[in-house]
Design a protein around this motif. Structure first.
Motif, mmCIF file in Angstrom:
data_model
loop_
_atom_site.group_PDB
_atom_site.id
_atom_site.type_symbol
_atom_site.label_atom_id
_atom_site.label_comp_id
_atom_site.label_asym_id
_atom_site.label_seq_id
_atom_site.Cartn_x
_atom_site.Cartn_y
_atom_site.Cartn_z
ATOM 1 N N GLY A 141 -46.634 -70.892 18.328
ATOM 2 C CA GLY A 141 -46.760 -70.937 16.890
ATOM 3 C C GLY A 141 -45.403 -71.094 16.230
ATOM 4 N N GLY A 142 -45.432 -71.415 14.962
ATOM 5 C CA GLY A 142 -44.198 -71.551 14.213
ATOM 6 C C GLY A 142 -44.066 -72.925 13.592
ATOM 7 N N VAL A 143 -43.434 -72.974 12.443
ATOM 8 C CA VAL A 143 -43.174 -74.240 11.784
ATOM 9 C C VAL A 143 -41.943 -74.879 12.417
ATOM 10 C CG1 VAL A 143 -41.714 -73.163 10.004
ATOM 11 C CG2 VAL A 143 -42.872 -75.320 9.512
ATOM 12 N N ALA A 144 -41.909 -76.187 12.457
ATOM 13 C CA ALA A 144 -40.720 -76.878 12.969
ATOM 14 C C ALA A 144 -39.520 -76.516 12.111
ATOM 15 C CB ALA A 144 -40.941 -78.383 12.952
ATOM 16 N N PRO A 145 -38.321 -76.455 12.703
ATOM 17 C CA PRO A 145 -37.141 -76.117 11.908
ATOM 18 C C PRO A 145 -36.991 -76.956 10.644
ATOM 19 C CG PRO A 145 -36.590 -76.060 14.228
ATOM 20 C CD PRO A 145 -37.992 -76.593 14.139
ATOM 21 N N SER A 146 -37.360 -78.235 10.726
ATOM 22 C CA SER A 146 -37.231 -79.105 9.564
ATOM 23 C C SER A 146 -38.169 -78.715 8.426
ATOM 24 C CB SER A 146 -37.516 -80.559 9.973
ATOM 25 O OG SER A 146 -38.833 -80.682 10.488
ATOM 26 N N GLY A 147 -39.211 -77.948 8.742
ATOM 27 C CA GLY A 147 -40.166 -77.545 7.715
ATOM 28 C C GLY A 147 -40.002 -76.118 7.234
ATOM 29 N N ALA A 148 -39.020 -75.409 7.776
ATOM 30 C CA ALA A 148 -38.874 -73.991 7.441
ATOM 31 C C ALA A 148 -38.513 -73.762 5.977
ATOM 32 C CB ALA A 148 -37.825 -73.352 8.347
ATOM 33 N N GLN A 149 -37.626 -74.593 5.436
ATOM 34 C CA GLN A 149 -37.218 -74.428 4.039
ATOM 35 C C GLN A 149 -38.402 -74.655 3.104
ATOM 36 O OE1 GLN A 149 -33.704 -73.811 2.694
ATOM 37 N NE2 GLN A 149 -35.185 -73.104 1.184
ATOM 38 N N GLY A 150 -39.155 -75.718 3.347
ATOM 39 C CA GLY A 150 -40.280 -76.022 2.486
ATOM 40 C C GLY A 150 -41.343 -74.942 2.515
ATOM 41 N N LEU A 151 -41.629 -74.408 3.704
ATOM 42 C CA LEU A 151 -42.626 -73.342 3.810
ATOM 43 C C LEU A 151 -42.115 -72.071 3.136
ATOM 44 C CD1 LEU A 151 -45.444 -72.817 4.933
ATOM 45 C CD2 LEU A 151 -44.372 -71.944 7.024
ATOM 46 N N SER A 152 -40.824 -71.810 3.264
ATOM 47 C CA SER A 152 -40.235 -70.656 2.577
ATOM 48 C C SER A 152 -40.360 -70.791 1.063
ATOM 49 C CB SER A 152 -38.757 -70.518 2.961
ATOM 50 O OG SER A 152 -38.607 -70.274 4.339
ATOM 51 N N ASP A 153 -40.118 -71.990 0.563
ATOM 52 C CA ASP A 153 -40.273 -72.232 -0.882
ATOM 53 C C ASP A 153 -41.708 -71.968 -1.321
ATOM 54 O OD1 ASP A 153 -37.624 -73.035 -0.905
ATOM 55 O OD2 ASP A 153 -38.084 -75.180 -0.930
ATOM 56 N N LEU A 154 -42.660 -72.363 -0.482
ATOM 57 C CA LEU A 154 -44.071 -72.168 -0.810
ATOM 58 C C LEU A 154 -44.412 -70.679 -0.873
ATOM 59 C CD1 LEU A 154 -46.740 -73.697 -1.301
ATOM 60 C CD2 LEU A 154 -47.163 -73.545 1.162
ATOM 61 N N VAL A 155 -43.920 -69.925 0.092
ATOM 62 C CA VAL A 155 -44.152 -68.472 0.082
ATOM 63 C C VAL A 155 -43.539 -67.845 -1.168
ATOM 64 C CG1 VAL A 155 -43.616 -66.289 1.221
ATOM 65 C CG2 VAL A 155 -44.302 -68.267 2.591
ATOM 66 N N ALA A 156 -42.321 -68.234 -1.474
ATOM 67 C CA ALA A 156 -41.612 -67.652 -2.609
ATOM 68 C C ALA A 156 -42.303 -67.929 -3.931
ATOM 69 C CB ALA A 156 -40.173 -68.175 -2.651
ATOM 70 N N ALA A 157 -43.098 -68.985 -3.989
ATOM 71 C CA ALA A 157 -43.782 -69.361 -5.224
ATOM 72 C C ALA A 157 -45.110 -68.634 -5.425
ATOM 73 C CB ALA A 157 -44.027 -70.872 -5.240
ATOM 74 N N THR A 158 -45.541 -67.843 -4.440
ATOM 75 C CA THR A 158 -46.812 -67.138 -4.567
ATOM 76 C C THR A 158 -46.651 -65.895 -5.432
ATOM 77 O OG1 THR A 158 -46.455 -65.772 -2.596
ATOM 78 C CG2 THR A 158 -47.528 -67.926 -2.281
ATOM 79 N N ASP A 159 -47.778 -65.327 -5.834
ATOM 80 C CA ASP A 159 -47.769 -64.128 -6.662
ATOM 81 C C ASP A 159 -47.852 -62.839 -5.860
ATOM 82 O OD1 ASP A 159 -47.719 -65.553 -9.102
ATOM 83 O OD2 ASP A 159 -49.892 -65.849 -9.024
ATOM 84 N N HIS A 160 -48.375 -62.909 -4.628
ATOM 85 C CA HIS A 160 -48.683 -61.676 -3.906
ATOM 86 C C HIS A 160 -48.032 -61.590 -2.531
ATOM 87 C CE1 HIS A 160 -51.564 -60.920 -7.091
ATOM 88 N NE2 HIS A 160 -52.064 -62.126 -6.884
ATOM 89 N N LEU A 161 -47.113 -62.502 -2.232
ATOM 90 C CA LEU A 161 -46.341 -62.453 -1.000
ATOM 91 C C LEU A 161 -44.870 -62.358 -1.349
ATOM 92 C CD1 LEU A 161 -48.086 -65.265 1.113
ATOM 93 C CD2 LEU A 161 -48.653 -62.827 1.011
ATOM 94 N N ARG A 162 -44.139 -61.599 -0.533
ATOM 95 C CA ARG A 162 -42.690 -61.465 -0.744
ATOM 96 C C ARG A 162 -41.981 -62.062 0.470
ATOM 97 N NH1 ARG A 162 -42.450 -56.313 -0.999
ATOM 98 N NH2 ARG A 162 -42.524 -56.072 -3.266
ATOM 99 N N LEU A 163 -41.230 -63.129 0.256
ATOM 100 C CA LEU A 163 -40.481 -63.760 1.347
ATOM 101 C C LEU A 163 -39.314 -62.866 1.743
ATOM 102 C CD1 LEU A 163 -39.930 -66.276 3.147
ATOM 103 C CD2 LEU A 163 -38.479 -67.123 1.277
ATOM 104 N N ARG A 164 -39.317 -62.418 3.007
ATOM 105 C CA ARG A 164 -38.237 -61.553 3.470
ATOM 106 C C ARG A 164 -37.285 -62.233 4.439
ATOM 107 N NH1 ARG A 164 -38.685 -56.317 1.750
ATOM 108 N NH2 ARG A 164 -36.448 -56.540 2.019
ATOM 109 N N GLY A 165 -37.665 -63.405 4.983
ATOM 110 C CA GLY A 165 -36.760 -64.077 5.904
ATOM 111 C C GLY A 165 -37.497 -64.878 6.941
ATOM 112 N N VAL A 166 -36.950 -64.912 8.164
ATOM 113 C CA VAL A 166 -37.488 -65.762 9.230
ATOM 114 C C VAL A 166 -37.668 -64.974 10.515
ATOM 115 C CG1 VAL A 166 -36.517 -67.888 8.283
ATOM 116 C CG2 VAL A 166 -35.160 -66.520 9.887
ATOM 117 N N MET A 167 -38.516 -65.523 11.370
ATOM 118 C CA MET A 167 -38.758 -64.944 12.691
ATOM 119 C C MET A 167 -38.827 -66.063 13.712
ATOM 120 S SD MET A 167 -41.335 -64.519 15.203
ATOM 121 C CE MET A 167 -43.007 -63.966 14.867
ATOM 122 N N ALA A 168 -38.395 -65.777 14.939
ATOM 123 C CA ALA A 168 -38.524 -66.770 16.006
ATOM 124 C C ALA A 168 -38.468 -66.102 17.364
ATOM 125 C CB ALA A 168 -37.421 -67.830 15.903
ATOM 126 N N VAL A 169 -38.997 -66.819 18.340
ATOM 127 C CA VAL A 169 -38.915 -66.444 19.752
ATOM 128 C C VAL A 169 -38.050 -67.486 20.441
ATOM 129 C CG1 VAL A 169 -40.224 -66.042 21.869
ATOM 130 C CG2 VAL A 169 -41.223 -65.440 19.655
#
Length: 233
Positions: A141-169
């Motif tokens: 699982g996981g978004v490709a590195p090239s898509g991480a910024q865009g997905l982070s922006d999407l999370v940050a734009a929500t009303d009920h989620l708080r973007l805290r950072g990134v995770m990886a294996v």
């Protein structure tokens, strides 16, 4: 038996904490800036209770049905932060939001929408991390590195989620340092756009030192603390 298990967990925790301290010393970091997450999947509520007594403040789980039942048996749920670290089916978002303090495995827009809706229904704000796939050929699982910024922006734009950072294996079977260095760069870029997104969840039992050297703030450690994947009751 519980006395023997407590002693076993205490000894393992001491070794892990010493490893973290040495890694921090080598990297010029303060161990107090890191959060140790004990990955308790496949282990019983009795182990969770013992770990909490030994100073663990966060646990990691990855199976919705398992953790839902387990938390009902945990003696003092409020003293622990529960981090969901497994892949989340969108249809399970409501269940996961019900008990998880942090969802570390946000990896697609559909899941962002489902979690945001579920958190809104529950009347809460849920902390989330964007999971980045550092081994794109692995099928993890996981978004490709090239898509991480865009997905982070999407999370940050929500009303009920708080973007805290990134995770990886880290990829299996290779030096984890380059992968963790790449994650560190991605985390830095995301943090420049979203000041509250300072968490970097990286490093497990076998590679926590490399993760500490490359800026990890949260370590997910299972077998080095709990031993092999078997029930201890």
């Amino acid at each position: 038996m519980s006395g023997e298990r407590r002693a076993e967990l205490a000894a393992n925790l001491e070794v892990v904490r010493e490893r973290i301290a040495r890694a921090c010393d080598a990297a010029g970091r303060d161990p107090a800036d890191l959060t140790l997450i004990a990955v308790t999947k496949f282990f019983p509520a009795s182990d969770v209770d013992l770990l909490a007594d030994l100073g663990i403040t966060a646990i990691g789980e990855n199976r919705d049905q398992e953790v839902s039942a387990k938390l009902l048996e945990v003696r003092d749920r409020d003293r622990l932060d529960v981090h969901f670290i497994g892949q989340v089916q969108s249809k399970k978002a409501g269940s996961v939001v019900g008990y998880a303090d942090v969802v570390q495995s946000v990896d697609r827009p559909k899941l962002v929408t489902a979690l945001d809706r579920a958190a809104g229904t529950a009347g809460k704000v849920t902390d989330v991390l964007v999971q980045v796939n550092l081994d794109e050929a692995s099928g993890r699982g996981g978004v490709a590195p090239s898509g991480a910024q865009g997905l982070s922006d999407l999370v940050a734009a929500t009303d009920h989620l708080r973007l805290r950072g990134v995770m990886a294996v880290a990829p299996l079977g290779v030096d984890p340092a380059p992968a963790f260095a790449r994650l560190q760069e991605l985390a830095r870029a995301i943090r420049e756009e979203h000041a509250g997104a300072g968490w970097v969840s990286a490093g497990m039992s076998g590679d926590l030192e490399a993760a500490v050297a490359h800026g990890a703030t949260h370590l997910r450690v299972g077998s080095a603390i709990l031993g092999t994947r078997q029930s201890h009751r």
